[in-house]
Design an enzyme around this catalytic site. Sequence first.
Site, PDB file in Angstrom:
ATOM      1  N   LYS A  56       0.896  -1.373   0.016  1.00  0.00           N
ATOM      2  CA  LYS A  56      -0.068  -0.092   0.017  1.00  0.00           C
ATOM      3  C   LYS A  56       0.878   1.313  -0.010  1.00  0.00           C
ATOM      4  O   LYS A  56       0.349   2.598  -0.626  1.00  0.00           O
ATOM      5  CB  LYS A  56      -1.174   0.113   0.975  1.00  0.00           C
ATOM      6  CG  LYS A  56      -1.954  -0.896   1.064  1.00  0.00           C
ATOM      7  CD  LYS A  56      -3.215  -0.409   0.430  1.00  0.00           C
ATOM      8  CE  LYS A  56      -4.527  -1.280   0.519  1.00  0.00           C
ATOM      9  NZ  LYS A  56      -4.567  -2.772   1.020  1.00  0.00           N
ATOM     10  N   SER A  81      -9.032  -0.077   6.401  1.00  0.00           N
ATOM     11  CA  SER A  81      -8.960  -1.124   7.697  1.00  0.00           C
ATOM     12  C   SER A  81      -7.561  -1.389   8.190  1.00  0.00           C
ATOM     13  O   SER A  81      -7.306  -2.147   8.967  1.00  0.00           O
ATOM     14  CB  SER A  81      -9.475  -2.404   6.965  1.00  0.00           C
ATOM     15  OG  SER A  81      -8.623  -2.789   5.810  1.00  0.00           O
ATOM     16  N   GLU A 207      -9.778 -14.037  -4.492  1.00  0.00           N
ATOM     17  CA  GLU A 207     -10.421 -13.485  -3.107  1.00  0.00           C
ATOM     18  C   GLU A 207     -11.006 -14.383  -2.051  1.00  0.00           C
ATOM     19  O   GLU A 207     -10.866 -15.662  -2.262  1.00  0.00           O
ATOM     20  CB  GLU A 207     -11.671 -13.143  -3.721  1.00  0.00           C
ATOM     21  CG  GLU A 207     -11.993 -11.783  -4.366  1.00  0.00           C
ATOM     22  CD  GLU A 207     -13.381 -11.251  -4.840  1.00  0.00           C
ATOM     23  OE1 GLU A 207     -13.614 -10.031  -4.524  1.00  0.00           O
ATOM     24  OE2 GLU A 207     -14.039 -12.331  -5.133  1.00  0.00           O
ATOM     25  N   GLY A 211     -16.162 -13.550   0.508  1.00  0.00           N
ATOM     26  CA  GLY A 211     -16.035 -12.315   0.085  1.00  0.00           C
ATOM     27  C   GLY A 211     -15.893 -12.211  -1.207  1.00  0.00           C
ATOM     28  O   GLY A 211     -14.839 -11.514  -1.767  1.00  0.00           O
ATOM     29  N   ASP A 213     -17.195 -10.725  -4.098  1.00  0.00           N
ATOM     30  CA  ASP A 213     -17.854  -9.841  -4.654  1.00  0.00           C
ATOM     31  C   ASP A 213     -17.358  -9.538  -6.063  1.00  0.00           C
ATOM     32  O   ASP A 213     -17.943  -9.283  -6.971  1.00  0.00           O
ATOM     33  CB  ASP A 213     -18.171  -8.700  -3.759  1.00  0.00           C
ATOM     34  CG  ASP A 213     -16.639  -8.104  -3.565  1.00  0.00           C
ATOM     35  OD1 ASP A 213     -16.196  -8.505  -2.627  1.00  0.00           O
ATOM     36  OD2 ASP A 213     -16.331  -6.876  -4.207  1.00  0.00           O
ATOM     37  N   SER A 307       1.047 -10.002  -0.733  1.00  0.00           N
ATOM     38  CA  SER A 307       0.886  -8.298  -0.261  1.00  0.00           C
ATOM     39  C   SER A 307       1.124  -7.560   0.831  1.00  0.00           C
ATOM     40  O   SER A 307       1.323  -6.756   1.097  1.00  0.00           O
ATOM     41  CB  SER A 307      -0.653  -8.136  -0.845  1.00  0.00           C
ATOM     42  OG  SER A 307      -1.358  -8.792   0.163  1.00  0.00           O
TER      43      SER A 307
HETATM   44  C1  LIG Z   1      -5.131  -3.873   0.823  1.00  0.00           C
HETATM   45  C2  LIG Z   1      -4.759  -5.134   0.731  1.00  0.00           C
HETATM   46  C3  LIG Z   1      -4.871  -6.262  -0.178  1.00  0.00           C
HETATM   47  C4  LIG Z   1      -6.369  -5.814  -1.112  1.00  0.00           C
HETATM   48  O1  LIG Z   1      -5.781  -4.736  -1.991  1.00  0.00           O
HETATM   49  P1  LIG Z   1      -6.923  -4.058  -2.943  1.00  0.00           P
HETATM   50  O2  LIG Z   1      -5.994  -3.138  -3.845  1.00  0.00           O
HETATM   51  O3  LIG Z   1      -7.773  -3.508  -1.880  1.00  0.00           O
HETATM   52  O4  LIG Z   1      -7.614  -5.006  -4.014  1.00  0.00           O
HETATM   53  C5  LIG Z   1      -4.540  -7.296  -0.022  1.00  0.00           C
HETATM   54  N1  LIG Z   1      -3.559  -7.664   0.815  1.00  0.00           N
HETATM   55  C6  LIG Z   1      -3.066  -6.803   1.687  1.00  0.00           C
HETATM   56  C7  LIG Z   1      -1.873  -6.811   2.624  1.00  0.00           C
HETATM   57  C8  LIG Z   1      -3.661  -5.565   1.951  1.00  0.00           C
HETATM   58  O5  LIG Z   1      -3.238  -4.655   2.655  1.00  0.00           O
END
Ligand SMILES: *Cc1c(COP(=O)(O)O)cnc(C)c1O
Length: 321
Positions: A56, A81, A207, A211, A213, A307
């Site tokens: 992020k 979140s 996903e 969830g 969607d 991520s």
């Molecule tokens: C925000 C986040 C996601 C999902 O990312 P999006 O861009 O909202 O689809 C996945 N993994 C982690 C660790 C995140 O912080």
Amino acid sequence: MTVASPLQFRHIQDAAKRIAGVAHRTPVLTSKTANALAGAELFFKCENFQRVGAFKFRGAYNALSQFTEAQRKAGVVSFSSGNHAQAIGLASRLLNIPALVLMPHDAPQTKITATREYGAEVQTYNRYTEDREAIGRDLAERRGMTLIPSYDHPDVICGQGTAALELFEEVGQLDVLLVCLGGGGLLAGSALAASGASPQCEVIGVEPALGNDGQQSFRAGKIIHIPVPDTIADGAKVTHVGEHNFPIFQQHVKDIVTVDDAQLISTMKFFAERMKIVVEPTGCLGAAAALQQAYPIAGKRVGVIVSGGNVDLPVLSQLLA
Ligand SMILES: *Cc1c(COP(=O)(O)O)cnc(C)c1O
């Protein structure tokens, strides 16, 4: 019908220049054990080692670094979140921009504390009864601040796409890229990166099963809203994908698949035990799809975006027990 996105591969390349030297170029890990389990050659792009512990930071910095002088003065408002909140906190501190972040009252405590420590003002809201987007818009208007949402924004999407761009630069063309999907900033950005850097690569969103969607929306050809999903993947607890993101899925994403919470937990264990890394539940979505064959990848070269790694230690020990 949704309108085609104006975003292209070159916008990801522009974002990469903006974040160069500020965001980490995260490592790509491989594991013979993982390859054997998946029956494929896997390349894990480890954004759990990114600044703030998740990808992020890329999108937040890419967005904030383009603020005008007036926007910098008035500041940034955001809702998240967790990981986007920390990312806005750090990016705003580095760029000397005041920041206000709305976080759900039940977000992991580590994420709330870290966001405050980065210097952002934090306000909590109830994610089950309050509309964070309305609160954010209202605050933006009253204080003249610029709203930077966590996924539904072109600059955020392009920043997030730089992780996949780096992966392709490091390992070359891939057959499949598995990407966690919450609101779709990471998936949309990754798909744009692939469209230029590895055009034959099938980009797959992953996903939580409860969830799904994004999967429903992808199949219906329009954005579907669901109630807040009940899953341990807190970064993917979103009710709908973004309006800037969805047209990019339609253009550049091959499919969206799901994994359940039990599969996320066993993937967290795999990462801890075999690869010695801490990955948060949401960060395991792509890897869980690879290790548990949620999408056919046998014999292929497969990229997996890991991520993030932000998980409260008591939660981690409970999940691993
Ligand atoms: C925000 C986040 C996601 C999902 O990312 P999006 O861009 O909202 O689809 C996945 N993994 C982690 C660790 C995140 O912080």
